[in-house]
Design an enzyme around this catalytic site. Sequence first.
Site, short mmCIF file in Angstrom:
data_model
loop_
_atom_site.label_atom_id
_atom_site.label_comp_id
_atom_site.label_asym_id
_atom_site.label_seq_id
_atom_site.Cartn_x
_atom_site.Cartn_y
_atom_site.Cartn_z
NE ARG A 271 -2.95 0.66 3.25
CZ ARG A 271 -2.38 1.29 4.30
NH1 ARG A 271 -1.96 2.52 4.18
NH2 ARG A 271 -2.27 0.69 5.45
CE1 TYR B 287 -13.96 11.91 -17.52
CE2 TYR B 287 -13.51 11.95 -15.18
CZ TYR B 287 -13.88 11.26 -16.32
OH TYR B 287 -14.16 9.92 -16.24
CG ASP C 34 -7.25 15.66 -16.64
OD1 ASP C 34 -6.48 15.09 -17.42
OD2 ASP C 34 -8.34 15.17 -16.27
CE LYS D 286 -10.19 7.64 -19.97
NZ LYS D 286 -10.54 8.92 -19.38
C1 PLP Z 1 -11.15 9.33 -18.07
C2 PLP Z 1 -10.73 10.67 -17.61
C3 PLP Z 1 -10.50 10.94 -16.26
C4 PLP Z 1 -10.78 9.92 -15.17
O1 PLP Z 1 -9.94 8.84 -15.25
P1 PLP Z 1 -10.36 7.36 -14.73
O2 PLP Z 1 -9.12 6.59 -14.95
O3 PLP Z 1 -11.52 6.93 -15.56
O4 PLP Z 1 -10.72 7.50 -13.30
C5 PLP Z 1 -10.05 12.18 -15.91
N1 PLP Z 1 -9.83 13.14 -16.84
C6 PLP Z 1 -10.06 12.93 -18.13
C7 PLP Z 1 -9.81 14.03 -19.10
C8 PLP Z 1 -10.51 11.70 -18.57
O5 PLP Z 1 -10.76 11.49 -19.86
#
Ligand code: PLP
Length: 393
Positions: free
Chosen positions: A63, A116, A188, A213
């Site tokens: 962890r 998001y 992000d 992604k």
């Molecule tokens: C998918 C996504 C997230 C969240 O990520 P998860 O891995 O699904 O929790 C955050 N920001 C953007 C721009 C995303 O496309």
Amino acid sequence: MKKIQPNPASLDPQTLVVHDEHDEVHYGAVTMPTYQNSLFTFPTHAEFDAAMDDGRGRFVYTRGNNPTVRALEQRLAALEGGERARCFASGMAAISSAILSTVRAGDHIVCVDQVYGPAKQFMSTYLKRFGVETTFFDGTSVDSLRNAMRPNTTTVYLESPTSMSFELQDIEACARLARSRGAVTMIDNTWATPCYQSPLALGVDLVVHSLTKYIGGHSDVVAGVVVGSEERMERLNADEFMLLGGIMTPQSAALLLRGLRTLPLRMEKLQANGFAIARYLEQLPFVAKVNHPGLDTHPQHELGRRQMTGYSSLLSFETKGVPLEQMRRWGDALAYFRIGVSWGGYESLVIVSRQNEAQKESAFVRTRLYIGLEEPALLIEDMERAFREAGIH
Ligand SMILES: *Cc1c(COP(=O)(O)O)cnc(C)c1O
């Protein structure tokens, strides 16, 4: 055995992700082994104590630290140009932990309005329960950010480009403004990836990614990361990382290390594919707008050229005068685009807007496309056939 100890700052991203530091511990294994263990044990109590007292450096319990996860963290920190990274179970775990590490009751967050969805909900609804308020600003205007800031603003949250409307924020100007008011900036960076945008170099304090992604790249893992300075990351590590416990599993780390090997290579092809599709869409008579920051018709094209070195392949477009139902029939008729959320894998995806109140009033229908690794000529042929079948011309 050969020891490769690259100086990350001197390497291009593709070389960086194919070279590992090997040592005797791993028998010269060419990939980082998956340390699928929850704990690490010690021959003596003295060694156990030493490891416990050096919580960051040593492996005690998964962890906290795991060698496979750490290998990925080091690679991601190097790619982002940050001192330290911590990996999480999902992008949302990374985002919520990073935000929590910067606020306490009575603080105020300013966040870009097209952010998001779940991140927006976390700030606007969830954090409100703990006395943290959020104001959303128009990301295309630094003045809008300035006007939204209050004396108790501790956090400025950016996402550039945004992942539905593909609007940009002037990252350097936003970070400078935030810093002058004593606020932390986080962004992000999922869309641009570390290959095409380096927010830390533009003055941002914390970078978050959904590794689900592009970085994972194969639609087989859900994961996230936060990258920043040693000082900022240590705070997040001691509290949100260790106490909320939303850690990445060693297996996910191994999948991500594999995905990373080809990230720059994939991004090059995806960038080219994305441009090909964007340019095709742009010349269709019933398409009013293509939202792709790399097109010179994008209103923030110049800003994009200044702060990004490339573009990825998630985009949207707006059709005019085509009923929603007809666009949805078009989406259904596509053979090479699957219908679904997420993106960043090898496979192309489509989502035509869902029926909602705003949509009923509007002459426009927005469709989001994720362009994968298929040949763009084939994807264009597929779209053309589907437009004919749906009676759209
Ligand atoms: C998918 C996504 C997230 C969240 O990520 P998860 O891995 O699904 O929790 C955050 N920001 C953007 C721009 C995303 O496309």
